[in-house]
Motif scaffolding. Sequence first.
Motif, short mmCIF file in Angstrom:
data_model
loop_
_atom_site.label_atom_id
_atom_site.label_comp_id
_atom_site.label_asym_id
_atom_site.label_seq_id
_atom_site.Cartn_x
_atom_site.Cartn_y
_atom_site.Cartn_z
N VAL A 14 -15.88 58.02 37.58
CA VAL A 14 -16.82 57.68 38.66
C VAL A 14 -17.86 56.66 38.20
O VAL A 14 -18.51 56.01 39.03
N ARG A 19 -20.23 53.77 45.53
CA ARG A 19 -19.58 55.08 45.63
C ARG A 19 -20.29 56.04 44.67
O ARG A 19 -20.00 56.07 43.48
N LEU A 59 -16.22 63.32 53.57
CA LEU A 59 -15.67 62.10 52.98
C LEU A 59 -16.15 60.86 53.71
O LEU A 59 -16.27 60.83 54.93
N THR A 118 -17.71 58.02 48.91
CA THR A 118 -17.16 59.07 48.05
C THR A 118 -16.38 58.45 46.89
O THR A 118 -15.49 57.62 47.10
N ALA A 119 -16.70 58.87 45.69
CA ALA A 119 -16.02 58.35 44.50
C ALA A 119 -14.86 59.23 44.09
O ALA A 119 -13.79 58.73 43.70
N ALA A 174 -8.52 62.26 50.50
CA ALA A 174 -9.43 61.56 49.60
C ALA A 174 -9.08 60.08 49.53
O ALA A 174 -9.95 59.20 49.56
N ALA A 224 -11.36 57.30 47.79
CA ALA A 224 -11.81 58.10 46.66
C ALA A 224 -10.66 58.47 45.74
O ALA A 224 -9.49 58.49 46.15
#
Length: 369
Positions: free
Chosen positions: A81, A89, A136, A140-141, A165, A170
């Motif tokens: 991340v 993100r 989400l 979002t990472a 995701a 993500a």
Amino acid sequence: MSIIYLDNQATTPLAPEALDAMLPWLKENFGNPHSSHVMGRQAAAAVEVAREQVAAMLPGGGRVIFTGSATEAINMALGAVKSMFGQGREKIAVVDTEHAAVRDTALWYGRQGYETTLLPVDPQGLVKMEDMEAYLSPKTALVGAMLVNNEIGVIQPVGKIAERAHRSGALMLCDAVQGFGRIDVPEQPDMIALSGHKIYGPKGIGALWVRDDIDVPPLIHGGGQEQGIRSGTLSPALCIGLGAAAKICEERRVADMAHIITLAETAHRLFGDWTVNGSLDQRYPGNLNIRRDGLDVGRLMSDVRGVAFSAGSACASGSGRPSHVLAALGLTPVQIKSSIRLGFGRYNSVEEVEQAAHLINEAAEKQLS
């Protein structure tokens, strides 16, 4: 007094085949796998065979990085991340019932400027997909979800979680520690963590599978060993033990599962007066988390010295914290303290399960009366 071991979620016995594979690399074949001479090259070649044995049970299009544990692998994976923060993100979402290795690490990132959310589960222990989708966003990472829960055995819909995701851009991390070698590992995740001592391999070795296009920064800096990501001398013996254990799991998976189901069916019948925590349908049968109202499990474990079982996660048992997994299901503190976990494995017998059930039930009846 011999002890009946029913705590296979905490750790598994070392498979004889894995031990046999390791021994030569603890004795005469002691070369450093990072050395250029013949002994080093032999050790390096053996490590690569082990890597292939692990990779054979994981999706294609990725690489296996050996680590000292699944916890290290998970910490390494969450480092992905860092490169996404500057892209806007800064959100991380993990299922509330995740192992502490994921949950606590994600919460740590929450104290470093990221926004961490614990995704709720329903009373069966399954993630609430609508809540996850509502969270989400393009910010979002990473999303984290374990394949098989270590405390209640519930199997999360990892493939669907990963697909959602990915729709938001993500990454998806799957803690597959309790599922690897037992059930199919979904192809959709971007990173998958696993551990040796949960699949009848040695302790002190884990691995992270990373999709080829994912950038994972080094967690340990130094000499640049292990693909430049995890510095430090690899232990050929541990790598080989993990590889051998993975190969045996693949060869015995059908027979192992049939055996585990037989043990689980026996236990369900003998613990008919207990309530199962978590989904009855979407669960790995080798994990049975049950409760009996009014029971003091601390006293029960003291009374039943002949059976090794658990009141929760081995990783959290020394912390004094009540189970966050059972709390997420909506159980009260009293219900949590009346719950036990039984873990069945390859080397358990029906007779052991029957004897353990007799001892536990006898002690429970005596306490409740």
